[in-house]
Scaffold this motif. Structure first.
Motif, PDB file in Angstrom:
ATOM      1  N   ALA A  56       1.391   9.471   6.193  1.00  0.00           N
ATOM      2  CA  ALA A  56       1.772  10.265   7.648  1.00  0.00           C
ATOM      3  C   ALA A  56       0.242   9.931   8.525  1.00  0.00           C
ATOM      4  CB  ALA A  56       1.979  11.829   7.451  1.00  0.00           C
ATOM      5  N   GLU A  57      -0.722  10.142   7.628  1.00  0.00           N
ATOM      6  CA  GLU A  57      -1.974   9.835   8.546  1.00  0.00           C
ATOM      7  C   GLU A  57      -2.264   8.692   8.934  1.00  0.00           C
ATOM      8  OE1 GLU A  57      -6.762   9.895   7.026  1.00  0.00           O
ATOM      9  OE2 GLU A  57      -5.685  11.486   6.044  1.00  0.00           O
ATOM     10  N   LYS A  58      -1.754   7.563   8.062  1.00  0.00           N
ATOM     11  CA  LYS A  58      -1.937   6.000   8.361  1.00  0.00           C
ATOM     12  C   LYS A  58      -0.966   5.831   9.373  1.00  0.00           C
ATOM     13  CE  LYS A  58      -4.736   4.558   5.187  1.00  0.00           C
ATOM     14  NZ  LYS A  58      -6.051   3.719   5.407  1.00  0.00           N
ATOM     15  N   ALA A  59       0.111   6.421   9.513  1.00  0.00           N
ATOM     16  CA  ALA A  59       1.004   5.873  10.577  1.00  0.00           C
ATOM     17  C   ALA A  59       0.752   6.800  11.841  1.00  0.00           C
ATOM     18  CB  ALA A  59       2.394   6.196  10.122  1.00  0.00           C
ATOM     19  N   PHE A  91      10.636  11.382  -0.253  1.00  0.00           N
ATOM     20  CA  PHE A  91       9.583  10.111  -0.029  1.00  0.00           C
ATOM     21  C   PHE A  91       9.367   9.433  -1.448  1.00  0.00           C
ATOM     22  CE2 PHE A  91       6.248   7.987   1.481  1.00  0.00           C
ATOM     23  CZ  PHE A  91       5.001   8.084   0.668  1.00  0.00           C
ATOM     24  N   GLN A  92       9.280  10.303  -2.599  1.00  0.00           N
ATOM     25  CA  GLN A  92       9.194   9.638  -3.989  1.00  0.00           C
ATOM     26  C   GLN A  92      10.487   8.535  -4.178  1.00  0.00           C
ATOM     27  OE1 GLN A  92       6.617   9.833  -5.735  1.00  0.00           O
ATOM     28  NE2 GLN A  92       5.819  10.975  -4.309  1.00  0.00           N
ATOM     29  N   GLU A  93      11.583   8.867  -3.854  1.00  0.00           N
ATOM     30  CA  GLU A  93      12.733   7.955  -4.174  1.00  0.00           C
ATOM     31  C   GLU A  93      12.901   6.974  -3.257  1.00  0.00           C
ATOM     32  OE1 GLU A  93      17.078   8.671  -2.940  1.00  0.00           O
ATOM     33  OE2 GLU A  93      16.978   9.222  -4.989  1.00  0.00           O
ATOM     34  N   GLU A 134       0.936  -1.268  -0.068  1.00  0.00           N
ATOM     35  CA  GLU A 134      -0.009   0.021  -0.029  1.00  0.00           C
ATOM     36  C   GLU A 134       0.836   1.250  -0.019  1.00  0.00           C
ATOM     37  OE1 GLU A 134      -2.925   0.079   2.982  1.00  0.00           O
ATOM     38  OE2 GLU A 134      -3.551  -2.095   2.748  1.00  0.00           O
ATOM     39  N   THR A 135       1.990   1.066   0.684  1.00  0.00           N
ATOM     40  CA  THR A 135       2.790   2.297   0.772  1.00  0.00           C
ATOM     41  C   THR A 135       3.309   2.988  -0.655  1.00  0.00           C
ATOM     42  OG1 THR A 135       3.840   1.577   2.770  1.00  0.00           O
ATOM     43  CG2 THR A 135       5.082   3.132   1.341  1.00  0.00           C
ATOM     44  N   ILE A 136       3.429   1.925  -1.581  1.00  0.00           N
ATOM     45  CA  ILE A 136       4.002   2.591  -3.126  1.00  0.00           C
ATOM     46  C   ILE A 136       2.933   3.400  -3.767  1.00  0.00           C
ATOM     47  CG2 ILE A 136       5.762   0.578  -3.087  1.00  0.00           C
ATOM     48  CD1 ILE A 136       3.588  -0.764  -4.996  1.00  0.00           C
ATOM     49  N   TYR A 137       1.658   3.208  -3.053  1.00  0.00           N
ATOM     50  CA  TYR A 137       0.599   4.208  -3.588  1.00  0.00           C
ATOM     51  C   TYR A 137       0.309   5.320  -2.966  1.00  0.00           C
ATOM     52  CZ  TYR A 137       0.082  -0.254  -6.703  1.00  0.00           C
ATOM     53  OH  TYR A 137       0.428  -1.140  -7.505  1.00  0.00           O
ATOM     54  N   SER A 138       0.826   5.540  -1.835  1.00  0.00           N
ATOM     55  CA  SER A 138       0.367   6.455  -0.919  1.00  0.00           C
ATOM     56  C   SER A 138       1.238   7.672  -1.091  1.00  0.00           C
ATOM     57  CB  SER A 138       0.605   6.189   0.638  1.00  0.00           C
ATOM     58  OG  SER A 138       0.047   4.994   0.932  1.00  0.00           O
ATOM     59  N   SER A 139       0.571   8.918  -0.705  1.00  0.00           N
ATOM     60  CA  SER A 139       1.304  10.087  -0.882  1.00  0.00           C
ATOM     61  C   SER A 139       1.767  10.155   0.583  1.00  0.00           C
ATOM     62  CB  SER A 139       0.082  11.302  -0.996  1.00  0.00           C
ATOM     63  OG  SER A 139      -0.773  11.429  -0.101  1.00  0.00           O
TER      64      SER A 139
END
Length: 286
Positions: free
Chosen positions: A48-51, A70-72, A38-43
Motif C-alpha cells: 500500500a505504501e509503495k503504491a 492479500f495472502q492468496e 517484489e510484490t510476493i515478498y511484500s506485506s
C-alpha cells in the motif's frame, strides 16, 4: 481458495480488468505489474505504501480479482512467476531489419496466443460449448474488424452443421436480436467490449431470453454486463491500433478452441456436416 478459475494467469487478468478499477486500485495494479517479483515478498502495508494508497484499496483490488485476501493473491502471483508467460520482443524501430521486425511481430503474436490461453477459463469454455450444442440458432454480432471475425465464425460453425448467422450492421443486429428466443445463442465479439451498437443489440437479445456469450479483451466492460458467459482474449489495442492483427489472432484462437471442443463432443455429426458442406462446393473449384 480463489473464487475464479484457478488456471487463469493473475498478471494477465490484472491487465484485463485494469480499466474497470478505481484510480486507487489502478495504482496498485500498476505497481504489481511493474514489480511482480517484489510484490510476493511484500506485506499489505508495504505494498500500500509503495503504491501510494491505503490498505483497504489493496484488499479491494485483491477481491476484484477473485481472491479472498492479500495472502492468496501473493501466492497466485508467485505461481505465475514460476513459468513467466511474457515474451520479450521490444518495440519496432525504423532501423530494424526485415528479419528483426519479423521476429518481433512473431513474438508479439505468440505472446497474445499464450496470454489468451492462460486467461481463458475452462469453465467458461465448457459452458459456451454446452450452450452452442443445445442452440436452435447461433448469431455472431460484431462491428468493424470484429465484424469480420463474426463472419469467420459463421462460416466455421456452418461447416460444422449449425444454423449460424452473422451481422455487422447496427440495424440488422437489432432486428435479429428482437427475434431471438431462449433457444438461441448470441455471441457478441468486441475487443474493447464497449462498442455502443453491439452492446445495445446484445441487451435486446438478453431481454428476449437468448444465451449471451461475450468474446472480448476486457473482463469488466459494458458487453460483459449482459453476458451469461465471458470468453477473454488477451491482446490489447490502443485507440490507434483498432483492428490490430494480434487482436484478431487472439479472437480466432478462442473460436478455434471452442469449435474444436464442440466438434469433438459430437464428432460423428460434425464429420457428416463437414462432408456434406465440402461436397456442396466441390463443383466450384477447378
Amino acid at each position: 481458495m480463489r473464487e475464479t478459475d484457478q488456471n487463469i494467469n493473475t498478471l494477465v487478468m490484472i491487465k484485463s480488468i485494469y480499466l474497470s478499477l478505481s484510480k486507487a486500485e489502478q495504482k496498485v495494479a500498476e505497481y504489481v505489474l511493474a514489480n511482480a517479483d517484489e510484490t510476493i515478498y511484500s506485506s499489505v502495508t508495504l505494498l500500500a505504501e509503495k503504491a501510494g494508497v491505503g490498505e483497504t484499496s489493496v484488499i479491494r483490488f485483491c477481491r476484484k480479482l477473485g481472491f479472498k485476501g492479500f495472502q492468496e493473491f501473493k501466492l497466485s502471483i508467485a505461481q505465475d512467476l514460476v513459468n513467466p508467460a511474457e515474451q520479450v520482443h521490444g518495440e519496432i524501430q525504423e532501423s530494424d531489419s526485415a528479419e528483426t521486425i519479423c521476429q518481433k511481430i512473431t513474438s508479439y503474436n505468440i505472446n497474445a496466443l499464450n496470454n489468451t490461453t492462460s486467461l481463458l477459463s475452462v469453465n467458461a469454455l465448457s459452458k459456451a460449448t454446452e450452450a452452442f450444442i443445445k442452440a436452435r440458432k447461433i448469431y455472431f454480432f460484431g462491428i468493424g474488424s470484429s465484424g469480420i471475425t463474426a463472419g469467420d465464425a459463421k462460416y466455421r460453425f456452418m461447416r460444422l452443421g449449425f444454423h449460424a448467422d452473422s451481422a455487422t450492421d447496427a440495424h440488422i443486429m437489432a432486428m435479429n436480436a428482437s427475434l431471438v428466443t431462449k433457444e438461441d445463442v448470441v455471441m457478441g465479439i468486441s475487443s474493447s467490449g464497449s462498442t455502443k451498437d453491439l452492446v445495445e443489440a446484445i441487451q435486446i437479445a438478453k431481454e428476449n431470453g437468448a444465451h449471451i456469450i461475450a468474446l472480448t479483451n476486457h473482463a469488466k466492460s459494458p458487453i460483459t454486463l449482459s453476458a451469461d458467459t465471458v470468453l477473454l482474449a488477451a491482446a490489447k489495442e490502443t485507440p490507434f491500433q483498432g483492428g490490430a492483427f494480434s487482436s484478431k489472432i487472439a479472437q480466432i484462437h478462442v473460436l478455434d478452441l471452442l469449435s474444436t471442443l464442440i466438434a469433438m463432443r459430437d464428432h460423428e455429426k460434425s464429420f457428416k456436416a463437414i462432408e456434406k458442406t465440402a461436397k456442396s462446393v466441390v463443383g466450384k473449384l477447378f
